[in-house]
Design an enzyme around this catalytic site. Structure first.
Site, PDB file in Angstrom:
ATOM      1  CG  ASP A   1      -3.431   7.024   6.922  1.00 53.62           C
ATOM      2  OD1 ASP A   1      -4.598   7.297   6.585  1.00 53.62           O
ATOM      3  OD2 ASP A   1      -2.848   6.087   5.939  1.00 53.62           O
TER       4      ASP A   1
ATOM      5  CG  ASN B   1      -0.405   4.797   9.537  1.00 56.45           C
ATOM      6  OD1 ASN B   1       0.021   5.219   8.438  1.00 56.45           O
ATOM      7  ND2 ASN B   1      -1.245   3.942   9.652  1.00 56.45           N
TER       8      ASN B   1
ATOM      9  CG  ASP C   1      -3.045   0.447   9.921  1.00 57.88           C
ATOM     10  OD1 ASP C   1      -2.695  -0.640  10.278  1.00 57.88           O
ATOM     11  OD2 ASP C   1      -2.813   0.926   8.726  1.00 57.88           O
TER      12      ASP C   1
END
Length: 345
Positions: free
Chosen positions: A234, A222, A217
């Protein structure tokens, strides 16, 4: 399959399965007691950080710097799946890559408190990277190349794979059965089926796709930029995926801009890791899958009180009409790249 007659019934239906949510147990006392139980002396300060999937807090510590406490969403990941995320981060840390792994406490990184898996992290500051700066994209590419060099060394054994079935067909079916208003169900079902058929076709054209461990992701939210370098945070969505999954969300703008940006990312990337240029053909299919998955994700989490607050238009017909328009635009993009594939050279 549910029949939808009231456009607001998505709220009623998705909330009816549960009158309360597990995260409601996360009172200040519960949070502080949890961190205290892991050997820290909290000072009562709690700052809620931006996270929908899990709950993440900055916790003040007596005579020390704060720590970040992450309470994983119950029943999403197994212990084995979370530990794979942690171990991947430790591998990257051992290679001196700028990631933020969980803290080790007596040799353990994951703890169970009540029904929650909990991990603690060092607090890191920074800001989102400026992706219109080509030098930044080159730097991001270099670090992602190093991450993927380690990511391809061995597979995840417990974490899922990102593919048209898991991120497309399964998610679309959930939306059809649980979320879409009745009057738009036929239009959505027909369109999403056409989109996914084209996604699957283009996916199959890239024979023998290599799946590696990815951050999963890798959007700007992030990535923390500090000291002229990125810090990747993350890894909650880490999974087996094509390498391009960690690259395409760094791109924006028209086709010319995206080609220039991707060229810069890959120039840095290939200093450390080979890239299969056939995967460029997966960028728009992956974008389509993310659009479908994101809407299903909101529907799946609607009983969590944070979601109606964050996405107040989700239970309206207007939301779904716009989603259908967005999918139609993406379908046109998929058709265009089939006729004129994105190429760097």
């Amino acid at each position: 399959m549910t029949n939808w007659h009231n456009p607001n019934s998505v709220v009623e239906e998705l909330e009816s399965s549960s009158s309360s949510h597990a995260f409601e147990k996360l009172t200040p006392d519960f949070i502080l007691d949890a961190v205290d139980s892991l050997g820290f002396l909290t000072d009562g300060r709690i700052l809620t950080l931006n996270s929908y999937e899990n709950r993440v807090y900055q916790i003040g510590i007596e005579d020390s710097v704060p720590v970040i406490a992450k309470f994983y969403r119950p029943e999403r990941w197994t212990r084995e799946q979370i530990l794979e995320e942690h171990h991947f981060c430790f591998e990257l840390q051992d290679a001196e890559l700028p990631v933020v792994p969980p803290k080790l406490i007596d040799g353990e990184s994951l703890f169970q408190i009540d029904e929650f898996f909990v991990a603690l992290f060092e607090r890191k500051g920074g800001h989102a990277p400026e992706l219109d700066n080509l030098d930044n994209l080159f730097t991001l590419g270099r670090f992602l190349g190093r991450i993927h060099l380690i990511g391809q060394a061995k597979p995840f054994e417990h974490r899922p794979q990102l593919n048209p079935q898991t991120f497309g067909f399964e998610k679309a079916q959930y939306v059809i059965e649980k979320a879409i208003p009745f009057e738009l169900k036929t239009a959505y079902s027909s369109l999403v089926n056409d989109v996914l058929k084209l996604v699957e076709h283009q996916w199959q054209l890239v024979e023998d796709i290599k799946f590696i461990r990815t951050q999963g992701d890798c959007h700007p939210g992030n990535i923390l930029w500090r000291d002229e370098n990125p810090h990747f945070i993350d890894f909650d969505d880490a999974r087996m995926a094509p390498a391009i999954q960690d690259l395409w969300m760094l791109l924006s703008g028209d086709r010319t801009s995206r080609i220039k940006q991707l060229s810069e990312v890959l120039e840095g990337y290939q200093e450390f890791c080979d890239f299969d240029y056939r995967e460029i053909a997966l960028i728009e299919p992956l974008r389509a899958l993310r659009m479908i998955q994101h809407t299903a994700w909101i529907a799946e989490r609607w009983s969590d009180p944070a979601f109606p607050q964050a996405f107040p238009q989700f239970d309206s017909v207007n939301y779904w009409e716009q989603h259908i328009l967005d999918l139609r635009a993406q379908f046109a993009e998929l058709q265009e790249i089939q006729e004129q594939p994105l190429k760097l050279f």
